[in-house]
Design an enzyme around this catalytic site. Structure first.
Site, mmCIF file in Angstrom:
data_model
loop_
_atom_site.group_PDB
_atom_site.id
_atom_site.type_symbol
_atom_site.label_atom_id
_atom_site.label_comp_id
_atom_site.label_asym_id
_atom_site.label_seq_id
_atom_site.Cartn_x
_atom_site.Cartn_y
_atom_site.Cartn_z
ATOM 1 N N SER A 10 0.779 -1.081 0.075
ATOM 2 C CA SER A 10 -0.022 0.017 0.053
ATOM 3 C C SER A 10 0.815 1.196 0.158
ATOM 4 O O SER A 10 0.318 2.353 -0.166
ATOM 5 C CB SER A 10 -0.926 -0.023 1.083
ATOM 6 O OG SER A 10 -0.070 0.147 2.427
ATOM 7 N N ASN A 11 2.210 1.160 0.204
ATOM 8 C CA ASN A 11 3.304 2.057 0.128
ATOM 9 C C ASN A 11 3.717 2.254 -1.417
ATOM 10 O O ASN A 11 4.762 1.656 -1.636
ATOM 11 C CB ASN A 11 4.273 2.006 1.218
ATOM 12 C CG ASN A 11 5.008 3.016 1.506
ATOM 13 O OD1 ASN A 11 5.444 3.544 0.468
ATOM 14 N ND2 ASN A 11 5.842 3.037 2.604
ATOM 15 N N ALA A 12 3.389 3.322 -2.028
ATOM 16 C CA ALA A 12 3.813 3.720 -3.275
ATOM 17 C C ALA A 12 5.436 3.987 -3.208
ATOM 18 O O ALA A 12 6.074 3.638 -4.201
ATOM 19 C CB ALA A 12 3.150 4.556 -4.162
ATOM 20 N N ASP A 66 8.240 -6.826 4.590
ATOM 21 C CA ASP A 66 7.882 -6.263 5.630
ATOM 22 C C ASP A 66 9.372 -5.660 6.701
ATOM 23 O O ASP A 66 10.331 -6.388 6.360
ATOM 24 C CB ASP A 66 7.184 -7.403 6.717
ATOM 25 C CG ASP A 66 6.535 -6.674 7.893
ATOM 26 O OD1 ASP A 66 5.300 -6.031 7.507
ATOM 27 O OD2 ASP A 66 7.078 -6.637 8.960
ATOM 28 N N THR A 67 9.358 -4.619 7.435
ATOM 29 C CA THR A 67 10.308 -4.008 7.939
ATOM 30 C C THR A 67 10.309 -3.979 9.355
ATOM 31 O O THR A 67 9.195 -3.438 9.662
ATOM 32 C CB THR A 67 10.685 -2.757 7.033
ATOM 33 O OG1 THR A 67 10.745 -2.992 5.700
ATOM 34 C CG2 THR A 67 11.847 -2.090 7.793
ATOM 35 N N ASP A 144 13.432 7.734 7.683
ATOM 36 C CA ASP A 144 14.705 8.111 6.964
ATOM 37 C C ASP A 144 15.368 9.242 7.369
ATOM 38 O O ASP A 144 16.540 9.435 7.557
ATOM 39 C CB ASP A 144 14.618 8.127 5.346
ATOM 40 C CG ASP A 144 14.228 6.892 4.539
ATOM 41 O OD1 ASP A 144 14.335 5.735 5.443
ATOM 42 O OD2 ASP A 144 14.047 6.878 3.375
#
EC number: 3.6.1.66
Length: 192
Positions: A10-12, A66-67, A144
Site C-alpha cells: 500500500s506504500n507507493a 515487511d520491515t 529516513d
C-alpha cells in the site's frame, strides 16, 4: 527481455524504491492491496504470511516486504510494529523517547517474500545506523530523516544510492540473485 514481477504494497514509495533497485532488469508493477498482518516478532514470518495472502488474491508472481526498525536502547522497539509507531507517534515521538539516551544505535531489517504457484521464498537484509537528535533531509520516507548511516541520514541519500545500500536493497539483492538464477525447484518452500 526483462522479467516482470508485481510488488504488492500500500506504500507507493516502497514500490518506487524496488523499481529503482532493479533499474529495468526486472520490470516491477505495483498493486496496492491491503494485507492483514500477522503478529510476530519475526519480519520473515510476517512477510511469508503477507506473500501467501497476496498470492491467494492476485494469482501472479509477486513480492511483498515487511520491515522492522529496532532501537537498541529501547530493547528493539518498535521492531516489526514500525509502521504503527510511525503512524501514531511519528519521528517526533521516537525522538522524544530518545531524549537523553546515549546509545542511539538502531537497525532496519527487511524481509522480502516472493510467491508464485510453486511456493514462497523469503530473503532478508539489515542495515545498522543510529538515531540522530533531530531530522535531516527531504528525501526518503518513514524513519529516513532520523536514521543516520555513516554521515548522512537515509533522507539525505539520493534514491539511486539508497537503493544500493539500504536494508531493502540487501534483501532485494539476495532475492534478485536467486530469482535471476533459479533453476532448482527442489529448494522451494511449498508449504502454503
Amino acid at each position: 527481455m526483462s522479467q516482470t514481477l508485481t510488488m504488492v504494497t500500500s506504500n507507493a514509495n516502497k514500490a518506487r524504491e524496488v523499481a529503482a533497485f532493479f533499474g529495468g532488469a526486472i520490470e516491477v508493477s505495483h498493486v496496492a492491496l491491503e494485507i492483514p498482518e500477522l503478529r510476530s516478532e519475526d519480519v520473515r514470518v510476517i512477510a511469508r504470511e503477507k506473500a501467501r495472502y497476496a498470492y491467494d488474491h492476485i494469482h501472479r508472481p509477486l513480492i511483498v516486504d515487511d520491515t522492522a526498525f529496532s532501537i537498541n536502547a529501547l530493547k528493539g522497539f518498535p521492531g516489526p510494529y514500525a509502521a504503527y509507531v510511525l503512524s501514531t507517534i511519528g519521528n517526533t515521538g521516537v525522538l522524544r523517547l530518545m531524549d537523553g539516551v546515549q546509545d542511539r544505535t538502531a537497525r532496519f531489517t527487511t524481509a522480502i517474500a516472493f510467491s508464485d504457484e510453486s511456493g514462497i521464498e523469503v530473503f532478508s537484509g539489515t542495515i545498522e545506523g543510529r538515531i540522530i537528535h533531530g531530522t535531516r533531509g527531504t528525501g526518503g520516507f518513514g524513519y529516513d530523516p532520523i536514521f543516520e548511516v555513516g554521515e548522512k541520514t537515509l533522507a539525505e541519500i539520493p534514491l539511486e544510492e539508497k537503493s544500493a545500500i539500504s536494508h531493502r536493497a540487501k534483501a532485494l539483492s539476495a532475492f534478485s540473485t536467486w530469482f535471476m538464477n533459479r533453476q532448482d525447484p527442489g529448494l522451494r518452500d511449498t508449504n502454503r
